[in-house]
Scaffold this motif. Structure first.
Motif, mmCIF file in Angstrom:
data_model
loop_
_atom_site.group_PDB
_atom_site.id
_atom_site.type_symbol
_atom_site.label_atom_id
_atom_site.label_comp_id
_atom_site.label_asym_id
_atom_site.label_seq_id
_atom_site.Cartn_x
_atom_site.Cartn_y
_atom_site.Cartn_z
ATOM 1 N N GLY A 48 0.791 -1.226 0.000
ATOM 2 C CA GLY A 48 0.000 0.000 0.000
ATOM 3 C C GLY A 48 0.820 1.270 0.000
ATOM 4 O O GLY A 48 0.334 2.328 0.412
ATOM 5 N N HIS A 49 2.062 1.200 -0.477
ATOM 6 C CA HIS A 49 2.908 2.393 -0.502
ATOM 7 C C HIS A 49 2.414 3.431 -1.509
ATOM 8 O O HIS A 49 2.736 4.611 -1.393
ATOM 9 N N TYR A 50 1.647 3.002 -2.503
ATOM 10 C CA TYR A 50 1.271 3.918 -3.579
ATOM 11 C C TYR A 50 -0.209 4.281 -3.587
ATOM 12 O O TYR A 50 -0.618 5.141 -4.364
ATOM 13 N N ASP A 51 -1.018 3.620 -2.746
ATOM 14 C CA ASP A 51 -2.449 3.947 -2.724
ATOM 15 C C ASP A 51 -2.884 4.562 -1.396
ATOM 16 O O ASP A 51 -4.064 4.794 -1.180
ATOM 17 N N GLY A 52 -1.913 4.817 -0.509
ATOM 18 C CA GLY A 52 -2.229 5.472 0.752
ATOM 19 C C GLY A 52 -2.520 4.541 1.911
ATOM 20 O O GLY A 52 -2.585 4.990 3.064
ATOM 21 N N LEU A 53 -2.691 3.232 1.650
ATOM 22 C CA LEU A 53 -3.015 2.307 2.730
ATOM 23 C C LEU A 53 -1.919 2.284 3.787
ATOM 24 O O LEU A 53 -2.200 2.350 4.996
ATOM 25 N N PHE A 54 -0.678 2.180 3.346
ATOM 26 C CA PHE A 54 0.425 2.078 4.301
ATOM 27 C C PHE A 54 0.506 3.321 5.182
ATOM 28 O O PHE A 54 0.760 3.219 6.385
ATOM 29 N N GLN A 55 0.268 4.479 4.593
ATOM 30 C CA GLN A 55 0.322 5.714 5.372
ATOM 31 C C GLN A 55 -0.803 5.762 6.409
ATOM 32 O O GLN A 55 -0.628 6.302 7.505
ATOM 33 N N ARG A 56 -1.950 5.177 6.081
ATOM 34 C CA ARG A 56 -3.083 5.174 7.011
ATOM 35 C C ARG A 56 -2.935 4.119 8.097
ATOM 36 O O ARG A 56 -3.332 4.334 9.240
ATOM 37 N N ASP A 57 -2.372 2.974 7.730
ATOM 38 C CA ASP A 57 -2.301 1.862 8.680
ATOM 39 C C ASP A 57 -1.078 1.011 8.347
ATOM 40 O O ASP A 57 -1.129 0.146 7.482
ATOM 41 N N HIS A 58 0.019 1.269 9.037
ATOM 42 C CA HIS A 58 1.265 0.562 8.763
ATOM 43 C C HIS A 58 1.107 -0.952 8.927
ATOM 44 O O HIS A 58 1.596 -1.739 8.119
ATOM 45 N N ALA A 59 0.417 -1.359 9.999
ATOM 46 C CA ALA A 59 0.278 -2.785 10.270
ATOM 47 C C ALA A 59 -0.503 -3.486 9.163
ATOM 48 O O ALA A 59 -0.140 -4.587 8.729
ATOM 49 N N ALA A 60 -1.575 -2.864 8.700
ATOM 50 C CA ALA A 60 -2.367 -3.464 7.623
ATOM 51 C C ALA A 60 -1.540 -3.594 6.353
ATOM 52 O O ALA A 60 -1.616 -4.600 5.641
ATOM 53 N N GLY A 61 -0.751 -2.570 6.078
ATOM 54 C CA GLY A 61 0.118 -2.634 4.909
ATOM 55 C C GLY A 61 1.153 -3.728 5.049
ATOM 56 O O GLY A 61 1.438 -4.464 4.087
ATOM 57 N N GLY A 62 1.728 -3.859 6.238
ATOM 58 C CA GLY A 62 2.708 -4.904 6.467
ATOM 59 C C GLY A 62 2.121 -6.291 6.289
ATOM 60 O O GLY A 62 2.747 -7.177 5.703
ATOM 61 N N LEU A 63 0.896 -6.491 6.783
ATOM 62 C CA LEU A 63 0.243 -7.788 6.653
ATOM 63 C C LEU A 63 -0.044 -8.107 5.191
ATOM 64 O O LEU A 63 0.129 -9.250 4.751
#
Length: 239
Positions: free
Chosen positions: A124-139
């Motif tokens: 989610g580095h490019y759609d904003g997911l990682f910025q909103r929720d690091h753990a969700a992006g990591g999973l």
């Protein structure tokens, strides 16, 4: 809302990529699955890896001929994407790992860049997911990495990124007050060894120390060779 994440014990994404690239430079491939998983993965593979590499080579030749220029560092990202548009992740790994000695240095570099972009996309580095929720992006990143081919899981590149992502996902989850989910890949033997080495390096708090300086790195290289031999033996029997 962006997660309130403590970064003091996090392995930066760029550092995970550096560790992976350094590991794979030594071409000490490894498998992070147990013997039973290797057998299963080999049996479900629709084509042997040599055939995958041969077909990927044909796709590259056709695409570059259509492009009207040889493969070089001057190929743009858009041009490369057009050339490889029909290739899947397994084919990209065949190019990156230079299966059969069929691929040039530039083709390997561009294939790895595409693989890294896929990993970043999954997190989610490019759609904003990682910025909103690091753990969700990591999973999401973990699930993507756990879904790659058996051949790719014999590489230290994969294992280093998988170990770093697992470490960070658990830290991000704890910092946000969540219990990390159990993930199958964390128990892959090579991932466990490299993660132990990563945690040892982080505990030293010495920026001059690298993962490859840790004793676990040499252990991983030894296991890698054993697992590589095992995978090849299994594939030969299944074929």
């Amino acid at each position: 809302m962006t997660s309130n994440v403590s970064t003091s014990n996090i392995t930066p994404f760029g550092e995970r990529q550096r560790l992976a690239t350094k590991a794979e430079e030594e071409r000490g491939p490894a498998v992070s699955e147990g013997p039973r998983d290797i057998v299963t993965s080999a049996r479900v593979a629709p084509k042997d890896f040599a055939t995958v590499a041969k077909e990927a080579r044909a796709v590259l030749d056709q695409g570059l001929a259509k492009l009207g220029k040889p493969m070089s560092g001057h190929i743009t990202g858009k041009e490369w994407d057009d050339v490889i548009s029909s290739l899947d992740r397994r084919s990209l790994y065949a190019i990156y790992s230079n299966e059969g000695g069929r691929f040039s240095r530039y083709e390997q570099m561009y294939a790895e860049a595409t693989m890294a972009h896929q990993e970043g996309t999954a997190m989610g580095h490019y759609d904003g997911l990682f910025q909103r929720d690091h753990a969700a992006g990591g999973l999401r990143g973990i699930r993507f990495l756990d879904g790659v081919s058996a051949e790719e899981k014999t590489s230290l590149r994969w294992a280093a990124i998988r170990a770093g992502t697992q470490h960070d996902y658990e830290a991000w989850s704890r910092d946000s007050g969540k219990v990390p989910e159990k993930t199958d890949g964390k128990d892959h033997p090579l991932v466990k060894i490299l993660r132990s080495g990563l945690e040892r390096r982080l505990a030293l708090r010495d920026p001059t120390k690298r993962l490859e300086d840790m004793p676990e790195y040499q252990q991983a290289k030894q296991l890698a060779e054993q697992q590589r031999t095992q995978l090849h033996s299994v594939v030969d029997r299944v074929a």
